[in-house]
Design an enzyme around this catalytic site. Sequence first.
Site, PDB file in Angstrom:
ATOM      1  CE  LYS A 112      -4.957   0.819   0.155  1.00 28.83           C
ATOM      2  NZ  LYS A 112      -5.448  -0.042  -0.185  1.00 28.83           N
TER       3      LYS A 112
HETATM    4  P1  NAD Z   1     -13.557   7.488  -2.846  1.00 26.67           P
HETATM    5  O1  NAD Z   1     -12.573   8.416  -2.181  1.00 26.67           O
HETATM    6  O2  NAD Z   1     -13.966   7.377  -3.915  1.00 26.67           O
HETATM    7  O3  NAD Z   1     -14.696   7.465  -1.677  1.00 26.67           O
HETATM    8  C1  NAD Z   1     -14.420   7.526  -0.126  1.00 26.67           C
HETATM    9  C2  NAD Z   1     -16.469   8.236   0.054  1.00 26.67           C
HETATM   10  O4  NAD Z   1     -15.645   8.334   1.304  1.00 26.67           O
HETATM   11  C3  NAD Z   1     -16.413   9.984  -0.127  1.00 26.67           C
HETATM   12  O5  NAD Z   1     -17.407  10.372  -0.728  1.00 26.67           O
HETATM   13  C4  NAD Z   1     -16.251  11.027   0.896  1.00 26.67           C
HETATM   14  O6  NAD Z   1     -16.712  11.491   1.128  1.00 26.67           O
HETATM   15  C5  NAD Z   1     -16.496   9.639   1.795  1.00 26.67           C
HETATM   16  N1  NAD Z   1     -16.075  10.128   3.530  1.00 26.67           N
HETATM   17  C6  NAD Z   1     -14.685  10.367   3.828  1.00 26.67           C
HETATM   18  N2  NAD Z   1     -14.535  11.070   4.905  1.00 26.67           N
HETATM   19  C7  NAD Z   1     -16.071  10.143   5.377  1.00 26.67           C
HETATM   20  C8  NAD Z   1     -16.786  10.342   6.532  1.00 26.67           C
HETATM   21  N3  NAD Z   1     -16.107  10.141   7.784  1.00 26.67           N
HETATM   22  N4  NAD Z   1     -17.977  10.262   6.758  1.00 26.67           N
HETATM   23  C9  NAD Z   1     -18.218   9.055   5.570  1.00 26.67           C
HETATM   24  N5  NAD Z   1     -18.335   9.538   4.751  1.00 26.67           N
HETATM   25  C10 NAD Z   1     -17.051  10.041   3.957  1.00 26.67           C
HETATM   26  O7  NAD Z   1     -12.658   5.603  -2.324  1.00 26.67           O
HETATM   27  P2  NAD Z   1     -13.304   4.709  -1.992  1.00 26.67           P
HETATM   28  O8  NAD Z   1     -12.604   4.036  -3.497  1.00 26.67           O
HETATM   29  O9  NAD Z   1     -14.642   4.600  -2.682  1.00 26.67           O
HETATM   30  O10 NAD Z   1     -12.325   4.011  -1.413  1.00 26.67           O
HETATM   31  C11 NAD Z   1     -13.303   4.093   0.290  1.00 26.67           C
HETATM   32  C12 NAD Z   1     -12.914   3.120   1.084  1.00 26.67           C
HETATM   33  O11 NAD Z   1     -12.936   1.208   0.587  1.00 26.67           O
HETATM   34  C13 NAD Z   1     -11.810   3.191   1.329  1.00 26.67           C
HETATM   35  O12 NAD Z   1     -11.591   2.064   2.544  1.00 26.67           O
HETATM   36  C14 NAD Z   1     -10.295   2.366   0.520  1.00 26.67           C
HETATM   37  O13 NAD Z   1      -9.562   1.785   1.079  1.00 26.67           O
HETATM   38  C15 NAD Z   1     -11.757   0.901   0.309  1.00 26.67           C
HETATM   39  N6  NAD Z   1     -11.346   0.494  -1.095  1.00 26.67           N
HETATM   40  C16 NAD Z   1     -11.861   0.774  -2.302  1.00 26.67           C
HETATM   41  C17 NAD Z   1     -11.140   0.084  -3.740  1.00 26.67           C
HETATM   42  C18 NAD Z   1     -11.148   0.805  -4.978  1.00 26.67           C
HETATM   43  O14 NAD Z   1     -10.687  -0.071  -5.909  1.00 26.67           O
HETATM   44  N7  NAD Z   1     -11.649   2.221  -4.672  1.00 26.67           N
HETATM   45  C19 NAD Z   1     -10.858  -1.165  -3.423  1.00 26.67           C
HETATM   46  C20 NAD Z   1     -10.808  -1.837  -2.151  1.00 26.67           C
HETATM   47  C21 NAD Z   1     -11.144  -0.779  -1.398  1.00 26.67           C
END
Ligand code: NAD
Length: 422
Positions: A112
């Site tokens: 990561k």
């Molecule tokens: P992203 O940046 O697209 O979205 C994150 C979202 O969370 C945004 O809408 C943001 O406004 C919201 N957010 C932030 N703080 C917040 C809070 N306190 N309360 C409510 N909402 C809040 O990111 P993503 O890629 O969707 O990732 C989200 C999670 O999923 C992370 O934990 C990431 O590690 C995990 N993840 C993502 C992927 C991927 O392929 N995108 C894969 C595996 C895991």
Amino acid sequence: MEATMKDVMQANPYEAALKNFDMASDQLELDYDIRMMIRNPERALTVNIPVRMSNGRIESFVGHRVQYNTARGPAKGGIRFHPNVTLDEVKALACWMTWKCAIVNIPFGGAKGGVACDPKKMSTQELEHLTRRFTSGILPLIGPAMDIPAPDVYTNPQTMAWIMDTYSMMKGYSVTGVVTGKPVSLGGSLGRNEATGRGVFYTIQSAADVLNIPMKGAKVVVQGFGNAGSVAAHLLDSAKNYVIAVSDSTGCIYNKNGLDIPKLIMHKSRTGTVVGFPNAEQITPEELIATRCDIFVPAALENSITPENAQKVDAKIIAEAANGPITPEADAILFEKGVFIIPDILCNAGGVTVSYFEWAQDESHVFWDENEVYSRLEKIMKTSFADVMKIQRDRKVNMRLAANMLGISRVAEATRLRGLYP
Ligand code: NAD
């Protein structure tokens, strides 16, 4: 006393990751030597990233890349831009990536990366400079056979394009396989953008099947409406469930009859927030977590469910789209309450699975259509769910422990077969 957001963010996710490792290793009766070989990260690099800002001054940012384990193949994991990034957070995320890749049985280890910055306050040009300088800082570690970054929180296909270009410029030829989650026109895979949310959806289908919850008319709450959360919400909505509450970093909205998700996605992309969406009332983050539902999807950041709010969760299934959204103490409370948790390292593994498809397509120069991507993804997610479920039943442990046991046992097996160098 209610935990403040600051307390919550201060909970150390790396300690949680190690705690889960120790619990699973004890269950597996993993021998001491193997534990010593796989418990800690293989390598961590911290770099200083000076960037000339739009105001002409140079600011300095700190970035990290951690390769946790490469016993099963090249290191794989996303890059996050967020003000709260720390080395311990990146280590925890790299640790989870290792077990995650092993659970879905793809030939990758775990890594990561992260840069402590506030992308929302930076211009596109500043972000490009930051990305390129960070890439040059971690250049000794990355490459299609070594370590392959991907998007994570507040990074996206454009970020990956800049990384791919920077790496390719250094090499003198185009290397598409150095990152995944790229734009399709640069060797990205069809379906990658929605892979995580789609994988979440497939594991929810499997869990609903086990619990006999009809996957039509179920009530759904989604915390975090970004890439993972909005796609999961969209697929659940398309399958005729009711997404009744949604949040992002700016606020939370609720409609007891279900929010119109396609319109909400347009609203969010137009305004940058879910707040202000018509036909919805605004609620607090505490109310969102306490909303009665069948399926709760935390899809924001770590530690959003703590001992202070876990008692209030009123869901049958929690599908962890986010990494580490439940602290270990909250986990125990939810287990007592009988909530069925689909653990992060299983639930959100769709992203890395399609990243593997992307890398395989780049390396073979043969590209697949969307149907092929989705059908292979569905097969892997549902097989992995069944593998974890089998351990849960056979060993009478909870789903998180079962998932960790599956991932860790596969990494341990690869380590045992390879032996100790020198
Ligand atoms: P992203 O940046 O697209 O979205 C994150 C979202 O969370 C945004 O809408 C943001 O406004 C919201 N957010 C932030 N703080 C917040 C809070 N306190 N309360 C409510 N909402 C809040 O990111 P993503 O890629 O969707 O990732 C989200 C999670 O999923 C992370 O934990 C990431 O590690 C995990 N993840 C993502 C992927 C991927 O392929 N995108 C894969 C595996 C895991």
